[in-house]
Design a protein around this motif. Structure first.
Motif, PDB file in Angstrom:
ATOM      1  N   UNK A 339       0.766  -1.160  -0.018  1.00  0.00           N
ATOM      2  CA  UNK A 339       0.044   0.036   0.005  1.00  0.00           C
ATOM      3  C   UNK A 339       0.811   1.266  -0.195  1.00  0.00           C
ATOM      4  N   UNK A 340       1.815   1.340   0.979  1.00  0.00           N
ATOM      5  CA  UNK A 340       2.734   2.290   0.873  1.00  0.00           C
ATOM      6  C   UNK A 340       3.417   2.663  -0.500  1.00  0.00           C
ATOM      7  N   UNK A 341       3.911   1.665  -1.208  1.00  0.00           N
ATOM      8  CA  UNK A 341       4.655   1.759  -2.359  1.00  0.00           C
ATOM      9  C   UNK A 341       3.700   2.290  -3.615  1.00  0.00           C
ATOM     10  N   UNK A 342       2.560   1.623  -3.618  1.00  0.00           N
ATOM     11  CA  UNK A 342       1.430   1.935  -4.554  1.00  0.00           C
ATOM     12  C   UNK A 342       0.989   3.578  -4.327  1.00  0.00           C
ATOM     13  N   UNK A 343       0.927   3.728  -3.184  1.00  0.00           N
ATOM     14  CA  UNK A 343       0.517   5.261  -2.708  1.00  0.00           C
ATOM     15  C   UNK A 343       1.320   6.332  -3.191  1.00  0.00           C
ATOM     16  N   UNK A 344       2.667   5.861  -2.721  1.00  0.00           N
ATOM     17  CA  UNK A 344       3.865   6.407  -3.181  1.00  0.00           C
ATOM     18  C   UNK A 344       4.002   6.824  -4.814  1.00  0.00           C
ATOM     19  N   UNK A 345       3.944   5.856  -5.380  1.00  0.00           N
ATOM     20  CA  UNK A 345       3.743   5.905  -6.601  1.00  0.00           C
ATOM     21  C   UNK A 345       2.910   6.788  -7.717  1.00  0.00           C
ATOM     22  N   UNK A 346       1.878   6.553  -7.074  1.00  0.00           N
ATOM     23  CA  UNK A 346       0.749   7.445  -7.648  1.00  0.00           C
ATOM     24  C   UNK A 346       0.890   8.839  -7.091  1.00  0.00           C
ATOM     25  N   UNK A 347       1.231   9.207  -5.979  1.00  0.00           N
ATOM     26  CA  UNK A 347       1.499  10.435  -5.741  1.00  0.00           C
ATOM     27  C   UNK A 347       2.441  11.145  -6.354  1.00  0.00           C
ATOM     28  N   UNK A 348       3.603  10.632  -6.942  1.00  0.00           N
ATOM     29  CA  UNK A 348       4.231  11.023  -7.838  1.00  0.00           C
ATOM     30  C   UNK A 348       4.077  11.174  -9.181  1.00  0.00           C
ATOM     31  N   UNK A 349       2.608  10.550  -9.567  1.00  0.00           N
ATOM     32  CA  UNK A 349       2.262  10.780 -10.944  1.00  0.00           C
ATOM     33  C   UNK A 349       2.648   9.382 -11.800  1.00  0.00           C
ATOM     34  N   UNK A 350       3.397   8.506 -11.068  1.00  0.00           N
ATOM     35  CA  UNK A 350       3.786   7.282 -11.716  1.00  0.00           C
ATOM     36  C   UNK A 350       2.869   6.301 -11.665  1.00  0.00           C
ATOM     37  N   UNK A 351       1.744   6.682 -12.431  1.00  0.00           N
ATOM     38  CA  UNK A 351       0.709   5.686 -12.083  1.00  0.00           C
ATOM     39  C   UNK A 351       0.879   4.294 -12.937  1.00  0.00           C
ATOM     40  N   UNK A 352       1.349   4.583 -14.091  1.00  0.00           N
ATOM     41  CA  UNK A 352       1.507   3.206 -15.098  1.00  0.00           C
ATOM     42  C   UNK A 352       2.888   2.336 -14.125  1.00  0.00           C
ATOM     43  N   UNK A 353       3.760   2.923 -13.528  1.00  0.00           N
ATOM     44  CA  UNK A 353       4.566   2.339 -12.761  1.00  0.00           C
ATOM     45  C   UNK A 353       3.577   1.320 -11.615  1.00  0.00           C
ATOM     46  N   UNK A 354       2.955   2.157 -10.847  1.00  0.00           N
ATOM     47  CA  UNK A 354       2.057   1.261  -9.910  1.00  0.00           C
ATOM     48  C   UNK A 354       1.259   0.404 -10.506  1.00  0.00           C
ATOM     49  N   UNK A 355       0.481   0.454 -11.644  1.00  0.00           N
ATOM     50  CA  UNK A 355      -0.217  -0.398 -12.063  1.00  0.00           C
ATOM     51  C   UNK A 355       0.595  -1.843 -12.566  1.00  0.00           C
ATOM     52  N   UNK A 356       1.977  -1.536 -13.034  1.00  0.00           N
ATOM     53  CA  UNK A 356       2.755  -2.626 -13.345  1.00  0.00           C
ATOM     54  C   UNK A 356       3.097  -3.362 -11.906  1.00  0.00           C
ATOM     55  N   UNK A 357       3.208  -2.519 -10.979  1.00  0.00           N
ATOM     56  CA  UNK A 357       3.427  -3.026  -9.533  1.00  0.00           C
ATOM     57  C   UNK A 357       2.411  -3.961  -8.958  1.00  0.00           C
ATOM     58  N   UNK A 358       1.281  -3.466  -9.043  1.00  0.00           N
ATOM     59  CA  UNK A 358      -0.086  -4.226  -8.661  1.00  0.00           C
ATOM     60  C   UNK A 358      -0.140  -5.519  -9.620  1.00  0.00           C
ATOM     61  N   UNK A 359      -0.121  -5.392 -10.786  1.00  0.00           N
ATOM     62  CA  UNK A 359      -0.097  -6.400 -11.865  1.00  0.00           C
ATOM     63  C   UNK A 359       0.826  -7.747 -11.369  1.00  0.00           C
ATOM     64  N   UNK A 360       1.943  -7.210 -11.112  1.00  0.00           N
ATOM     65  CA  UNK A 360       2.952  -8.004 -10.486  1.00  0.00           C
ATOM     66  C   UNK A 360       2.787  -8.843  -9.358  1.00  0.00           C
TER      67      UNK A 360
END
Length: 613
Positions: A339-360
């Motif tokens: 949750x912390x990593x996903x939230x951090x990525x989204x706050x930085x605007x790195x939503x595509x990175x966050x999605x890859x992380x969730x899919x992984x």
């Protein structure tokens, strides 16, 4: 959500509706019927239903509390205690009525037990009393525990160090540290010397309350009695200083511990690391981590999570991911780090990175709950990518992950931002089909959209619908309605809404008042001047824009004298407002120039303003 065919789920929906309307007598009756049908030992299954399906519902805490109360009154004490344990995990406070009911039940059990033992010519022993004192202290019933101490003396038994330490601990946990200190004095009067454990308990009590000066007095008292602080003593002191924002003092104590030959425990390091990361001093936290490695201490789950949250807070997501990878290599797999990593990525605007992380995570078969989906959906919504957000919602449903009210609120917000109000209505129906009731946030999102589109009739219709569904509007809801009415020049109706707000026990914030003032001024209704006077008398914190709006209105109207008086009041009331507000400063120049033109002499206001500047 559990299958709606389960009658207990539907019964709990009824319970929440009754709780929301304050119909507690009927709520108790429904719960009593459920418990009678389920019987003793049913708390586990009923709590699972509440936990999985109703955790985020409004007034859910009332249902939990009443469930514990009914179990207690039905003399199913173990079930009642199980419910209270779950409430504690949810940070829900049980009511006095529930505690009193449970306390009476436990006392009756204890009295009945003693009577039974007396009938068998068996006299209770010290161990038995200590067990009872410990049990009641653990449940938070310190007054009952104290009564057993008195009963012990009546039975001719004298408390030992364990009796006192247990009771002192119970008092400290309940926040009665001064009374706990008195019991330590009582120990000495009864020739029972307090030990290091006693002093550590007292020390922890003062530290929890933030009374660090008193905490150090306990340490001095310990030293005067010939006792040396141990590892626990120092750890408590470090924790106390860190919790009170004094990390420097905590680090100083750490140095003293090392100089005395103490090896810090993983708990001590965790406290220091957490405080440093909260302050954003991750580099210092890394130095402590190196120090841990040098003395052979391996990071545990807590330490890793502290570091991950620290990196995410600073926006250093790549480093957080590396820490997570290191953790996984050591077979340590926490869910809260995701949750912390996903939230951090989204706050930085790195939503595509966050999605890859969730899919992984999903591809590797790791547990992905609705909280992680919600973070990702919210990330898409904030990037105005509503279609990806809806796609992810559909994916969660297909994966059997039940949505929450937070999920729906995020999607509704995204659809409103995209102007797709027809789809919002569809989603609201879907929400209710899944057993959810729109909350105040849901309504506020949609009402604000109607307000911005100047569709006041639709906004008022939703406002009235909230009342019909017994959903209590909050300050934000009222502010939206007032803003909408003011935009349409319906000033009297906006004031009526304000009155209604106060009758419901809600206090308007400065946004509400600023909205009203702006509305009055736009309509050139000088009731705004009187409203401003009233609010200034009430010491309501108005924004600089609010002051400027009224002043500008007076200027446009040509009332230079009134504008000057208003500035004079403002100087007396809001000096800081003028120092930092360039817009007001420009208007001040304009007003004073007008006064100079009319009177042919410098304005006293301008002289005063120059002094402030």
């Amino acid at each position: 959500m559990a299958m709606v065919s389960d009658p207990r789920v539907l019964q709990f929906v009824t319970c929440h509706a009754l709780a929301r309307k304050g119909r507690l007598k009927e709520l108790r009756a429904v719960l009593r019927k459920i418990i009678e049908e389920e019987g003793s030992g049913s708390a586990l299954s009923l709590c699972e239903i509440l936990w999985n399906n109703f955790r985020e519902w409004d007034d859910s805490y009332v249902v939990w509390d009443m469930l514990a109360n009914v179990y207690s009154r039905s003399e199913m004490i173990h079930d009642a205690l199980f419910v209270l344990g779950k409430m504690n995990e949810l940070n829900c406070q049980a009511s006095n009525s529930t505690y009193n009911s449970l306390m009476q039940s436990r006392l009756q059990e204890a009295v009945a037990f003693f009577q039974e033992m007396k009938g068998k010519e068996f006299w209770p022993c010290l161990v038995m009393f200590n067990t009872l004192i410990s049990g009641f202290c653990n449940m938070g019933f310190v007054d009952v525990a104290k009564s057993f101490l008195s009963m012990m003396l009546k039975c001719g038994l004298f408390p030992d160090r364990y009796s006192y330490n247990t009771l002192i601990h119970g008092l400290c946990v309940a926040g009665f540290v001064e009374e706990a200190l008195e019991f330590s004095d009582d120990m000495e009067r009864n020739r029972i010397q307090p030990d290091v454990i006693t002093y550590n308990i007292l020390l922890n009590g003062f530290c929890i309350l933030g009374l660090m000066d008193e905490a150090w007095k306990v340490v001095r008292r310990m030293l005067l009695n010939g006792l040396c602080p141990d590892l626990v003593t120092f750890t408590i002191l470090i924790s106390g200083h860190c919790q009170n924002g004094n990390i420097e003092e905590g680090l100083k104590i750490r140095k003293e511990m090392i100089s005395r030959g103490f090896q810090l425990s993983i708990i001590t390091y965790s406290v220091l690391l957490s405080s440093l990361c909260k302050r954003g001093e991750v580099s210092k936290a890394e130095q402590l981590l190196d120090e841990m490695g040098a003395i052979g201490l391996d990071p545990d789950l807590i330490v890793y999570c502290i570091l991950i949250h620290g990196y995410c807070k600073k926006g250093e997501i790549e480093r957080a991911v590396r820490v997570y990878a290191s953790m996984c290599s050591k077979k340590i797999m926490p869910n809260n780090a995701h949750g912390a990593i996903l939230s951090g990525l989204c706050k930085k605007g790195m939503v595509s990175h966050a999605r890859r992380y969730l899919d992984n995570l999903i591809e590797n078969g790791l547990v992905v709950d609705i909280v992680l989906y919600n973070i990702m959906i919210d990330g898409y919504v904030k990037m105005a990518d509503i279609y990806e957000a809806i796609g992810l919602y559909d994916q969660a449903i297909k994966a059997g992950v039940a949505p929450s009210i937070i999920t729906y609120n995020s999607l509704i917000y995204g659809l409103c931002k995209s102007g797709e109000l027809n789809n919002v209505k569809t989603l609201l129906r879907t929400l209710e089909l899944h057993g959810f009731v729109p909350n105040a946030i849901t309504y506020a999102i949609v009402m604000d959209t109607y307000c911005r589109e100047r569709n006041i009739d639709a906004m008022i219709e939703l406002f009235n619908e909230m009342d019909a569904k017994a959903i209590t509007p909050n300050v934000i809801t009222y502010s939206i309605v007032i803003k909408g009415l003011c935009k349409q020049g319906m000033l009297q109706k906006s004031l009526n809404i304000l009155k209604d707000m106060y009758t419901k026990g809600l206090v308007a914030d400065q946004i509400t008042y600023n909205t009203l003032i702006h509305g009055f001024c736009v309509e050139r209704n000088m009731g705004a001047e009187r409203l401003l006077d009233i609010l200034m008398e009430m010491s309501i914190g108005l924004s600089k824009v609010a002051y400027g709006t009224v002043i500008k209105a007076q200027c446009v109207k040509g009332s230079v004298h009134k504008a000057a008086i208003l500035f004079d009041k403002m100087i007396c009331k809001e000096d800081e407002c003028l120092r930092d507000n360039d817009m007001l400063w420009r208007w001040a120049r304009m007003i004073t120039e007008w006064i100079n033109t009319l009177t042919g002499r410098p304005s006293g206001i301008w002289i005063t303003l120059c002094t402030l500047r």
